[in-house]
Design a protein around this motif. Structure first.
Motif, PDB file in Angstrom:
ATOM      1  N   LYS A  75       0.796  -1.243   0.000  1.00 27.13           N
ATOM      2  CA  LYS A  75       0.000   0.000   0.000  1.00 27.13           C
ATOM      3  C   LYS A  75       0.823   1.286   0.000  1.00 27.13           C
ATOM      4  O   LYS A  75       0.367   2.310  -0.488  1.00 27.13           O
ATOM      5  CB  LYS A  75      -0.915   0.030   1.231  1.00 27.13           C
ATOM      6  N   VAL A  76       2.002   1.220   0.579  1.00 22.89           N
ATOM      7  CA  VAL A  76       2.845   2.426   0.641  1.00 22.89           C
ATOM      8  C   VAL A  76       3.874   2.394  -0.499  1.00 22.89           C
ATOM      9  O   VAL A  76       4.103   3.405  -1.173  1.00 22.89           O
ATOM     10  CB  VAL A  76       3.544   2.526   2.015  1.00 22.89           C
ATOM     11  N   ALA A  94      -0.826   6.309   1.463  1.00 20.22           N
ATOM     12  CA  ALA A  94      -1.104   4.887   1.212  1.00 20.22           C
ATOM     13  C   ALA A  94      -2.267   4.769   0.221  1.00 20.22           C
ATOM     14  O   ALA A  94      -3.217   5.551   0.281  1.00 20.22           O
ATOM     15  CB  ALA A  94      -1.455   4.167   2.514  1.00 20.22           C
ATOM     16  N   ASN A  96      -5.032   1.974  -1.463  1.00 19.30           N
ATOM     17  CA  ASN A  96      -5.572   0.608  -1.401  1.00 19.30           C
ATOM     18  C   ASN A  96      -6.492   0.282  -2.570  1.00 19.30           C
ATOM     19  O   ASN A  96      -7.029  -0.825  -2.629  1.00 19.30           O
ATOM     20  CB  ASN A  96      -6.286   0.347  -0.062  1.00 19.30           C
ATOM     21  N   ASN A 109      -7.560   5.986  -1.797  1.00 21.02           N
ATOM     22  CA  ASN A 109      -7.606   5.354  -0.471  1.00 21.02           C
ATOM     23  C   ASN A 109      -9.050   5.306   0.009  1.00 21.02           C
ATOM     24  O   ASN A 109      -9.677   6.359   0.192  1.00 21.02           O
ATOM     25  CB  ASN A 109      -6.739   6.110   0.538  1.00 21.02           C
ATOM     26  N   GLY A 138       0.176   0.517   5.795  1.00 17.50           N
ATOM     27  CA  GLY A 138      -0.802   1.218   4.967  1.00 17.50           C
ATOM     28  C   GLY A 138      -2.137   1.439   5.670  1.00 17.50           C
ATOM     29  O   GLY A 138      -2.689   2.550   5.648  1.00 17.50           O
ATOM     30  N   ARG A 141      -1.857   3.964   8.612  1.00 17.28           N
ATOM     31  CA  ARG A 141      -1.747   5.346   8.126  1.00 17.28           C
ATOM     32  C   ARG A 141      -3.143   5.912   7.828  1.00 17.28           C
ATOM     33  O   ARG A 141      -3.472   7.026   8.229  1.00 17.28           O
ATOM     34  CB  ARG A 141      -0.916   5.390   6.844  1.00 17.28           C
TER      35      ARG A 141
END
Ligand code: NAP
Length: 291
Positions: A75-76, A94, A96, A109, A138, A141
């Motif tokens: 994710k990061v 991050a 997703n 995100n 991720g 965050r």
């Protein structure tokens, strides 16, 4: 509208990319949603190792995969590899959800909003609360960002110092807040939990197949705290079972999963997600894994 559930020559492909993905309930949840609305889409799991991330993104472009969910550990790491990142995802640091528009990959995100929908759905308002967040990956965050945006005071505990410090620095800058960062160990946990009314596990500790692990000792939990575990597989993690034993209120992460998935569905299809269908399919898939 395609009422035929078969894969056709025009079927659009979505999926989840991560490592591991073998226990993901996202394929069941999204395929049920596509079927319920008669959409010509299909959803598959893709196990992508850390070192294969750049190749996987090239593959997404080349194969014209419409959308992907992104999970551990990417994710990061994928941020610098994208063509565009929406403002919220960039602030959070991050991504997703990926959308492929003719070879141009955009990152979003939906974890942050999914987490807040789960909290508000359970009647929890983070405003003014002392919240302990475990993890700095991720998901952590996104959750820390969401909590800070709703006026919570945060203490972040992580096994590794650098990502926790980076997460706290980014959120402090965005909201002009001071955020405490501690190592994830028993002593720091005991200290942080003394003043907290909400504890969120955003590490992968306790996730199947390591379901007998927990990030917090039972003796540190009590009736004055609400414990959220975003690990949803197993449905009731060891942390949540022990929190119940300690008379704490517990919230399981399945509802966050459903909401982040519903918001991803909207991004890929432009349509209204069938929330109840998604919830039922995710729950049924989880139960079948637990048999
Ligand atoms: P990630 O970016 O890989 O981060 C993993 C986090 O877990 C890091 O903070 C890592 O600490 C910590 N961790 C891993 N193993 C550990 C161990 N043995 N002891 C202590 N800490 C450990 O993963 P992610 O995408 O944030 O996901 C984290 C978890 O949240 C996963 O279980 C995922 O399934 C779940 N999740 C649920 C939802 C939902 O909708 N319910 C949404 C997103 C994620 P280090 O920095 O020290 O490595």
């Amino acid at each position: 509208m395609n009422t035929n559930p078969e894969i056709t020559g025009t079927t659009k492909l979505c999926g989840v990319m991560g490592d591991p993905v073998g226990h993901s309930v996202s394929p069941a949840m999204h395929n049920a949603a596509f079927r319920a609305l008669g959409l010509d889409y299909a959803y598959l799991p893709f196990r992508v190792r850390r070192e294969d991330l750049p190749a996987a993104l090239q593959g997404m472009r080349a194969l014209n995969i419409r959308g992907l969910n992104v999970t551990i550990p990417h994710k990061v790491a994928l941020l610098p590899l994208l063509d565009e990142i929406d403002t919220l995802a960039l602030q959070i640091g991050a991504v997703n959800v990926l959308l492929n528009d003719c070879g141009r990959l955009s990152g979003y995100n939906t974890d942050a909003q999914g987490f807040l929908r789960m909290l508000t759905g359970n009647g929890v308002d983070p405003q003014g609360k002392n919240v302990v967040v475990l993890g700095a990956g991720g998901a952590a965050r996104a959750i820390s960002f969401a909590l800070a945006s709703r006026g919570a005071s945060l203490t972040i505990l992580n096994r590794t110092a650098a990502p926790a410090q980076a997460c706290a620095a980014d959120i402090s800058r965005a909201f002009s807040l001071s955020i405490k960062v501690l190592d994830l160990n028993r002593e720091s946990l005991a200290h942080a939990l003394q003043q907290a009314s909400l504890l969120v596990n955003a590490t992968s500790v306790g996730m199947s197949p390591q379901a007998d692990a927990t990030p917090v000792d039972l003796e540190l939990l009590g009736p004055n705290i609400t414990v959220v575990d975003i690990v949803y597989n197993p449905y009731k993690s060891r942390l949540l079972k022990e929190a119940e034993q300690a008379s704490a209120r517990t919230i399981n992460g399945l509802e966050m999963l459903v909401w982040q998935g519903a918001l991803a569905f909207e991004i890929w299809t432009g349509g209204q997600p069938p929330l109840n269908v998604m919830r039922q399919a995710a729950t049924a898939a989880l139960k079948s894994y637990e048999k």
